[in-house]
Design a protein around this motif. Structure first.
Motif, PDB file in Angstrom:
ATOM      1  N   ALA A   7      23.877  -7.143  11.791  1.00  0.00           N
ATOM      2  CA  ALA A   7      24.533  -8.440  11.930  1.00  0.00           C
ATOM      3  C   ALA A   7      24.049  -9.448  10.887  1.00  0.00           C
ATOM      4  CB  ALA A   7      24.266  -8.985  13.333  1.00  0.00           C
ATOM      5  N   ASP A   8      22.898  -9.175  10.272  1.00  0.00           N
ATOM      6  CA  ASP A   8      22.345 -10.152   9.322  1.00  0.00           C
ATOM      7  C   ASP A   8      22.645  -9.788   7.873  1.00  0.00           C
ATOM      8  OD1 ASP A   8      20.728  -7.981   9.017  1.00  0.00           O
ATOM      9  OD2 ASP A   8      18.880  -8.966   9.661  1.00  0.00           O
ATOM     10  N   GLY A   9      23.614  -8.895   7.663  1.00  0.00           N
ATOM     11  CA  GLY A   9      24.009  -8.560   6.309  1.00  0.00           C
ATOM     12  C   GLY A   9      23.160  -7.485   5.658  1.00  0.00           C
ATOM     13  N   ARG A  10      22.117  -7.026   6.340  1.00  0.00           N
ATOM     14  CA  ARG A  10      21.293  -5.964   5.781  1.00  0.00           C
ATOM     15  C   ARG A  10      21.927  -4.609   6.084  1.00  0.00           C
ATOM     16  NH1 ARG A  10      15.150  -7.491   7.267  1.00  0.00           N
ATOM     17  NH2 ARG A  10      16.046  -7.893   9.294  1.00  0.00           N
ATOM     18  N   VAL A  11      21.318  -3.573   5.592  1.00  0.00           N
ATOM     19  CA  VAL A  11      21.883  -2.232   5.708  1.00  0.00           C
ATOM     20  C   VAL A  11      20.938  -1.347   6.513  1.00  0.00           C
ATOM     21  CG1 VAL A  11      22.499  -0.165   4.378  1.00  0.00           C
ATOM     22  CG2 VAL A  11      23.199  -2.431   3.574  1.00  0.00           C
TER      23      VAL A  11
ATOM     24  N   ALA B 257      10.822   2.336  -0.596  1.00  0.00           N
ATOM     25  CA  ALA B 257       9.927   1.454  -1.355  1.00  0.00           C
ATOM     26  C   ALA B 257      10.730   0.456  -2.191  1.00  0.00           C
ATOM     27  CB  ALA B 257       9.014   2.292  -2.246  1.00  0.00           C
ATOM     28  N   GLU B 258      11.832   0.903  -2.771  1.00  0.00           N
ATOM     29  CA  GLU B 258      12.617   0.036  -3.649  1.00  0.00           C
ATOM     30  C   GLU B 258      13.347  -1.076  -2.893  1.00  0.00           C
ATOM     31  OE1 GLU B 258      15.237   2.570  -5.851  1.00  0.00           O
ATOM     32  OE2 GLU B 258      13.619   3.418  -7.061  1.00  0.00           O
ATOM     33  N   TYR B 259      13.891  -0.750  -1.743  1.00  0.00           N
ATOM     34  CA  TYR B 259      14.716  -1.733  -1.032  1.00  0.00           C
ATOM     35  C   TYR B 259      13.920  -2.618  -0.075  1.00  0.00           C
ATOM     36  CZ  TYR B 259      18.933   0.403  -2.887  1.00  0.00           C
ATOM     37  OH  TYR B 259      19.921   0.857  -3.733  1.00  0.00           O
ATOM     38  N   GLY B 260      12.740  -2.167   0.322  1.00  0.00           N
ATOM     39  CA  GLY B 260      11.913  -2.987   1.200  1.00  0.00           C
ATOM     40  C   GLY B 260      12.638  -3.392   2.467  1.00  0.00           C
ATOM     41  N   GLU B 261      12.579  -4.674   2.792  1.00  0.00           N
ATOM     42  CA  GLU B 261      13.148  -5.165   4.051  1.00  0.00           C
ATOM     43  C   GLU B 261      14.668  -5.315   4.021  1.00  0.00           C
ATOM     44  OE1 GLU B 261      11.181  -8.688   5.316  1.00  0.00           O
ATOM     45  OE2 GLU B 261       9.228  -7.716   5.494  1.00  0.00           O
TER      46      GLU B 261
ATOM     47  N   GLY C  35      12.981  11.402  -2.421  1.00  0.00           N
ATOM     48  CA  GLY C  35      13.982  10.420  -2.828  1.00  0.00           C
ATOM     49  C   GLY C  35      14.174   9.330  -1.798  1.00  0.00           C
ATOM     50  N   VAL C  36      14.151   9.716  -0.513  1.00  0.00           N
ATOM     51  CA  VAL C  36      14.297   8.733   0.565  1.00  0.00           C
ATOM     52  C   VAL C  36      13.092   7.793   0.572  1.00  0.00           C
ATOM     53  CG1 VAL C  36      14.432   8.419   3.071  1.00  0.00           C
ATOM     54  CG2 VAL C  36      15.779  10.217   1.962  1.00  0.00           C
ATOM     55  N   GLU C  37      11.904   8.352   0.381  1.00  0.00           N
ATOM     56  CA  GLU C  37      10.705   7.516   0.334  1.00  0.00           C
ATOM     57  C   GLU C  37      10.763   6.531  -0.838  1.00  0.00           C
ATOM     58  OE1 GLU C  37       7.846   7.552   2.739  1.00  0.00           O
ATOM     59  OE2 GLU C  37       9.792   8.106   3.570  1.00  0.00           O
ATOM     60  N   LYS C  38      11.298   6.988  -1.964  1.00  0.00           N
ATOM     61  CA  LYS C  38      11.448   6.117  -3.125  1.00  0.00           C
ATOM     62  C   LYS C  38      12.425   4.985  -2.814  1.00  0.00           C
ATOM     63  CE  LYS C  38      12.570   6.303  -8.077  1.00  0.00           C
ATOM     64  NZ  LYS C  38      13.056   7.157  -9.177  1.00  0.00           N
ATOM     65  N   LEU C  39      13.519   5.306  -2.147  1.00  0.00           N
ATOM     66  CA  LEU C  39      14.499   4.285  -1.763  1.00  0.00           C
ATOM     67  C   LEU C  39      13.883   3.270  -0.800  1.00  0.00           C
ATOM     68  CD1 LEU C  39      17.604   6.597  -1.301  1.00  0.00           C
ATOM     69  CD2 LEU C  39      17.334   4.846  -3.078  1.00  0.00           C
TER      70      LEU C  39
END
Length: 198
Positions: free
Chosen positions: A37-41, A66-70, A60-64
């Motif tokens: 609801a807050d626009g995040r994914v 770390a990259e996207y954070g919160e 790859g998932v772990e890398k994602l």
């Protein structure tokens, strides 16, 4: 407008609503995770700890993450395939470690050592207990949790939920509730997440 013409329009409208409702509710590729609801994914992954493809996707998932954070919530759910001898207990071991704050660390150990335990014919409980020791967990509490029916029920409930959402193999991803189609490579998932964020 004649009475017959009005009746015909009403019938057409009712049929249109019924057909639209059928198409709306018959879709089964958007049931795994609500849209934020807050626009995040939110990215939901159903995995089997014995699955080589899941182990290959894991870095790859772990890398994602770390990259996207919160900005992106990654939710890992269990889907132990019944023909994989040790998957269910491995999932319970991850949840047992999670009770002591080490869920992610246990996932990492499981995947790092997957080739050593996943194909074995004998029980791998001792291997999972060894992982718990490496993580410095309270051994008595971990052993007790491995036999906890509630943890096993949680794992099986996640598998049942995945089946209902259309999961037939692992790994399967849902991004904001929509089933990801294609090979879940780092680049493919990143493109889908970026699209959801835009």
């Amino acid at each position: 407008m004649s009475k017959n013409a009005r009746l015909s329009l009403i019938i057409v409208a009712v049929v249109a609503v019924v057909v639209a409702g059928f198409f709306l509710f018959s879709r089964n590729d958007t049931t795994a995770a609500p849209q934020s609801a807050d626009g995040r994914v939110t990215v939901v992954e159903y995995l089997d700890l014995s699955c080589p493809a899941c182990a290959a996707t894991y870095p790859g998932v772990e890398k994602l993450r770390a990259e996207y954070g919160e900005r992106v919530t990654f939710d890992v759910r269990h889907f132990p395939i019944p023909s994989h001898r040790h998957s269910e207990l491995a999932a319970v071991a991850v949840e047992a470690a999670g009770a002591q704050g080490k869920r992610d660390d246990m996932f990492r150990l499981m995947f790092d050592a997957q080739q050593e335990w996943a194909g074995q014919q004998t029980s791998q409980r001792a291997a999972f207990t060894g992982f718990a020791q490496q993580l410095g967990l309270d051994q008595a509490a971990f052993d007790k949790a491995l036999d906890d029916p509630a943890l096993r029920d949680r794992v099986l409930a996640q598998r049942a939920e995945g089946s209902k959402a259309g999961v037939t193999g692992t790994p399967t991803f849902f991004i904001n509730g929509t089933k990801f189609k294609g090979t879940p490579s780092y680049d493919g998932l990143k493109a889908a997440i970026d699209k959801a964020l835009s």
